[in-house]
Design an enzyme around this catalytic site. Structure first.
Site, PDB file in Angstrom:
ATOM      1  N   CYS A 156      12.883  10.092   7.676  1.00  0.00           N
ATOM      2  CA  CYS A 156      13.189   9.225   9.206  1.00  0.00           C
ATOM      3  C   CYS A 156      14.806   9.266  10.047  1.00  0.00           C
ATOM      4  O   CYS A 156      14.513   9.680  11.350  1.00  0.00           O
ATOM      5  CB  CYS A 156      13.177   8.030   9.172  1.00  0.00           C
ATOM      6  SG  CYS A 156      13.944   7.467   8.063  1.00  0.00           S
ATOM      7  N   GLU A 190       9.648   0.194  10.949  1.00  0.00           N
ATOM      8  CA  GLU A 190      10.570   1.582  10.654  1.00  0.00           C
ATOM      9  C   GLU A 190       9.606   2.871  11.538  1.00  0.00           C
ATOM     10  O   GLU A 190       8.796   3.377  10.503  1.00  0.00           O
ATOM     11  CB  GLU A 190      11.262   1.580   9.011  1.00  0.00           C
ATOM     12  CG  GLU A 190      11.987  -0.125   8.946  1.00  0.00           C
ATOM     13  CD  GLU A 190      13.415  -0.158   9.584  1.00  0.00           C
ATOM     14  OE1 GLU A 190      13.240   1.503  10.237  1.00  0.00           O
ATOM     15  OE2 GLU A 190      14.056  -1.305  10.115  1.00  0.00           O
ATOM     16  N   LYS A 233       0.824  -0.965   0.049  1.00  0.00           N
ATOM     17  CA  LYS A 233       0.486  -0.078  -0.281  1.00  0.00           C
ATOM     18  C   LYS A 233       0.989   1.145   0.096  1.00  0.00           C
ATOM     19  O   LYS A 233       1.508   1.642   0.934  1.00  0.00           O
ATOM     20  CB  LYS A 233      -0.800  -0.194   1.340  1.00  0.00           C
ATOM     21  CG  LYS A 233      -2.340   1.425   1.235  1.00  0.00           C
ATOM     22  CD  LYS A 233      -2.874   1.248   2.112  1.00  0.00           C
ATOM     23  CE  LYS A 233      -2.158   2.243   3.018  1.00  0.00           C
ATOM     24  NZ  LYS A 233      -1.911   3.996   2.368  1.00  0.00           N
ATOM     25  N   GLU A 280       9.170  15.192  17.141  1.00  0.00           N
ATOM     26  CA  GLU A 280       9.817  14.765  15.143  1.00  0.00           C
ATOM     27  C   GLU A 280       8.603  16.009  14.566  1.00  0.00           C
ATOM     28  O   GLU A 280       7.551  15.675  14.865  1.00  0.00           O
ATOM     29  CB  GLU A 280       9.603  13.179  14.858  1.00  0.00           C
ATOM     30  CG  GLU A 280      10.368  13.203  13.602  1.00  0.00           C
ATOM     31  CD  GLU A 280      10.142  11.568  13.130  1.00  0.00           C
ATOM     32  OE1 GLU A 280       9.003  11.233  13.214  1.00  0.00           O
ATOM     33  OE2 GLU A 280      10.499  11.395  12.095  1.00  0.00           O
TER      34      GLU A 280
HETATM   35  P1  NAD Z   1       1.820   7.503   8.448  1.00  0.00           P
HETATM   36  O1  NAD Z   1       2.079   7.195  10.179  1.00  0.00           O
HETATM   37  O2  NAD Z   1       0.748   9.069   8.565  1.00  0.00           O
HETATM   38  O3  NAD Z   1       1.766   7.207   7.257  1.00  0.00           O
HETATM   39  C1  NAD Z   1       2.218   6.233   6.508  1.00  0.00           C
HETATM   40  C2  NAD Z   1       1.845   4.721   5.848  1.00  0.00           C
HETATM   41  O4  NAD Z   1       0.707   3.938   7.008  1.00  0.00           O
HETATM   42  C3  NAD Z   1       0.962   5.721   5.016  1.00  0.00           C
HETATM   43  O5  NAD Z   1       0.109   4.814   3.813  1.00  0.00           O
HETATM   44  C4  NAD Z   1      -0.537   5.671   5.770  1.00  0.00           C
HETATM   45  O6  NAD Z   1      -1.577   6.180   4.737  1.00  0.00           O
HETATM   46  C5  NAD Z   1      -0.874   4.784   6.773  1.00  0.00           C
HETATM   47  N1  NAD Z   1      -1.476   4.333   7.443  1.00  0.00           N
HETATM   48  C6  NAD Z   1      -2.453   5.311   8.059  1.00  0.00           C
HETATM   49  N2  NAD Z   1      -2.962   4.683   8.727  1.00  0.00           N
HETATM   50  C7  NAD Z   1      -2.917   3.630   9.426  1.00  0.00           C
HETATM   51  C8  NAD Z   1      -3.838   2.901   9.867  1.00  0.00           C
HETATM   52  N3  NAD Z   1      -5.018   2.648  10.850  1.00  0.00           N
HETATM   53  N4  NAD Z   1      -3.216   0.859   9.516  1.00  0.00           N
HETATM   54  C9  NAD Z   1      -2.337   1.507   8.372  1.00  0.00           C
HETATM   55  N5  NAD Z   1      -2.235   1.783   7.733  1.00  0.00           N
HETATM   56  C10 NAD Z   1      -2.607   2.731   8.038  1.00  0.00           C
HETATM   57  O7  NAD Z   1       3.525   8.187   8.288  1.00  0.00           O
HETATM   58  P2  NAD Z   1       3.535   9.389   7.310  1.00  0.00           P
HETATM   59  O8  NAD Z   1       3.005  11.306   8.378  1.00  0.00           O
HETATM   60  O9  NAD Z   1       3.195   9.157   6.153  1.00  0.00           O
HETATM   61  O10 NAD Z   1       5.398   9.664   7.294  1.00  0.00           O
HETATM   62  C11 NAD Z   1       6.096  10.483   8.303  1.00  0.00           C
HETATM   63  C12 NAD Z   1       6.796   9.489   9.603  1.00  0.00           C
HETATM   64  O11 NAD Z   1       7.054   7.984   8.777  1.00  0.00           O
HETATM   65  C13 NAD Z   1       7.765  10.104   9.847  1.00  0.00           C
HETATM   66  O12 NAD Z   1       7.325   9.555  11.210  1.00  0.00           O
HETATM   67  C14 NAD Z   1       8.700   8.840   9.743  1.00  0.00           C
HETATM   68  O13 NAD Z   1       9.911   9.537  10.589  1.00  0.00           O
HETATM   69  C15 NAD Z   1       9.154   7.884   9.107  1.00  0.00           C
HETATM   70  N6  NAD Z   1       9.407   7.660   8.217  1.00  0.00           N
HETATM   71  C16 NAD Z   1      10.244   6.257   8.778  1.00  0.00           C
HETATM   72  C17 NAD Z   1      11.562   5.697   8.224  1.00  0.00           C
HETATM   73  C18 NAD Z   1      11.758   4.167   8.647  1.00  0.00           C
HETATM   74  O14 NAD Z   1      13.129   3.877   7.374  1.00  0.00           O
HETATM   75  N7  NAD Z   1      12.333   4.244  10.035  1.00  0.00           N
HETATM   76  C19 NAD Z   1      11.722   6.159   6.917  1.00  0.00           C
HETATM   77  C20 NAD Z   1      11.258   6.766   6.222  1.00  0.00           C
HETATM   78  C21 NAD Z   1       9.376   7.759   7.174  1.00  0.00           C
END
Ligand code: NAD
Length: 487
Positions: free
Chosen positions: A281, A247, A173, A379
């Protein structure tokens, strides 16, 4: 408006419902994306389930799976310019970065292609003379992969590569923000010749994510996103008891001692926080600087930050582009205002520019003496660096570990012994010494605490997509005695 399709069971389809994707550089809608419903997600999981058991995939040798991954890697490399342009258009990530990153994504597929036939079982020296016992490493099943908007091609490669090498099938997804490159990538999967249903790619928001993570046929969830969403994911996994790798975010310390090569450290800090417009991240978002060099360091940093070329992301000369969404910019502006309200000093930036697009300038907040300021705790996921100073090495370490996260960290010093002490003391999944942001498919990556668990990259990541089957084989031809006849 350009229209994208989802990819389920080897077929491209328009979604029953669609949503508009905005160009972050202008704020205007430019493409229509299929909004996957729970029923679409269910069909995708069913397709992945069927493909997992079908001979076209289950009957392939590991080497044959590797060859498909090599093919995919070549296709990604050839299509890198188009994929980069799409990612830049749909997420605002600058073309310089998307071009370089996607070219490197091909190396991740190559690494896992080579690993496919090296995922070995084991033979056990069992303590019974008439038994042979060995372990088979088998694919775990259907994998749900979920990625956020930043670097989707990269973040999906570190899931798809090991999952496919191990023999799993995948429903991926893409984020509802900027999904265009992932939906286009589905065409490469198709061209590479993976059997239908082995890889399914769709997009949608929380509803689609929840339907996917709680689906009873999902065996493993590979999630990248924020900790709050991760909690939903883990709750979803209570339905299917799927294993998870998470992650998540970070508030990574970037520690500079007074004996460091300050010019190198400044450059590393600039890219450490302002690359990807801070939507990374591993962003080195907390500068922990020795007091004796703080002013000199901040002066250099400020001058460089103010010289950064902020412009349209599709220009090769642009150094910082817009944020992906207006929501993200509003959140960052609010957190900066909160930090200033708590007493932080604005070194540079901090003002939302006029005009179209979701731009936010490189910003530095001096939070010295304010260890609990939002700038040091939360963050931001944007181009905001928060600074705090220290006097002693012990203070530096305590500040570095004063976080609920534990993803990345950077230490700048010329002292070998101090570097080793810091490496030992820092609680983070990655420590970079006199460098920052280096990544490779060969090196595991991940965090602990609210940064999640599990590792991506390296051999261990492929093992996460396997399960161990223990086989007992009796080697004696003697009949098994009747257990109820007393001897
Ligand atoms: P988010 O958690 O809002 O969304 C991530 C994904 O989860 C999206 O595809 C979203 O549609 C999906 N999602 C939302 N609600 C869900 C649910 N209830 N069940 C399952 N999936 C759901 O994150 P974001 O705001 O899009 O991205 C930023 C975050 O990602 C930051 O915290 C960043 O640090 C983290 N990040 C981590 C890494 C890593 O490798 N550690 C890499 C990149 C980003």
């Amino acid at each position: 408006m350009q229209r994208f399709q989802q990819y389920i069971g080897g077929a491209f389809e328009d979604g029953a419902a669609c949503f508009e994707s905005l160009d972050p550089a202008t704020g205007t809608a430019w493409a229509l994306m299929p909004n996957a419903s729970a029923a679409d997600v269910g069909r995708a999981v069913d397709a992945a389930w069927a493909a997992f058991h079908a001979p076209a995939w289950a009957g392939l040798t590991a080497s044959a799976r590797g060859k498909l991954l090599y093919k995919l890697a070549d296709l990604v490399q050839a299509a890198a310019p188009q994929l980069a342009a799409l990612e830049t258009r749909d997420t605002g990530k600058i073309i310089r970065e998307t071009s370089a990153q996607i070219a490197y994504v091909a190396e991740y597929y190559r690494y896992y292609a080579g690993l496919a036939d090296k995922i070995e079982g084991a033979h056990l020296p069992i303590d019974k003379p008439d038994m042979e016992v060995w372990l088979r490493r088998e694919p775990i099943g259907v994998v749900a992969a979920i990625v956020p908007w930043n670097s989707q091609l990269f973040l999906s490669a570190v899931k798809l590569g090991p999952a496919l090498a191990a023999g799993c099938t995948v429903v991926l997804k893409a984020s509802e923000d900027g999904p265009a490159p992932m939906l286009e990538f589905a065409r490469l999967v198709d061209q590479a010749g993976f059997p239908p249903g082995v890889v399914n790619i769709l997009t949608g928001g929380p509803a689609a994510g929840a339907a996917l993570t709680s689906h009873p046929k999902v065996a493993h969830i590979a999630f990248t996103g924020g900790p709050e969403t991760a909690r939903h994911v883990v709750r979803g996994s209570a339905e299917n008891l799927a294993s998870t790798s998470l992650e998540l975010g970070g508030k990574s310390p970037f520690i500079v001692f007074d004996d460091a090569d300050l010019d190198s450290a400044v450059n590393a800090q600039i890219s450490g926080i302002f690359a990807a417009t801070g939507q990374s991240c591993v962003a080195g978002s907390r500068l922990i600087i020795q007091a004796s060099v703080k002013d000199a360091f901040l002066n250099k940093l400020k001058a460089k930050a103010e010289a950064i070329r902020i412009a349209a992301p599709d220009q090769m000369t642009t150094e910082v582009g817009p944020l992906c969404t207006l929501r993200q910019r509003t959140r960052i502006a609010d957190l900066v205002a909160q930090s200033l309200g708590q007493g932080a000093q604005l070194v540079t930036g901090g003002v939302v520019p006029d005009g179209p697009g979701f731009y936010y300038p490189p910003t530095i907040l001096d939070c010295s003496g304010l260890p609990d300021a939002a700038g040091l705790k939360q963050e931001f996921f944007g181009p905001v660096l928060s600074v705090i100073s220290f006097e002693t090495e012990a203070q530096a370490l305590a500040l570095a570990n004063d976080t609920v996260y534990g993803l990345a960290s950077g230490v700048f010093t010329r002292s070998l012994t101090r570097a080793h002490r810091m490496i030992r003391g820092i609680r983070a999944g990655v420590v970079w010494v006199n460098t920052y942001r280096a990544v490779s498919p060969i090196a595991p990556f991940g965090g602990h605490g609210l940064s999640g668990h599990g590792r991506e990259g390296g051999l261990a990541a492929a093992l996460d997509y396997t399960t161990v089957k223990t086989v007992w084989l009796r080697t004696s031809d003697d009949p098994i005695p009747d257990p109820f006849v007393m001897r």
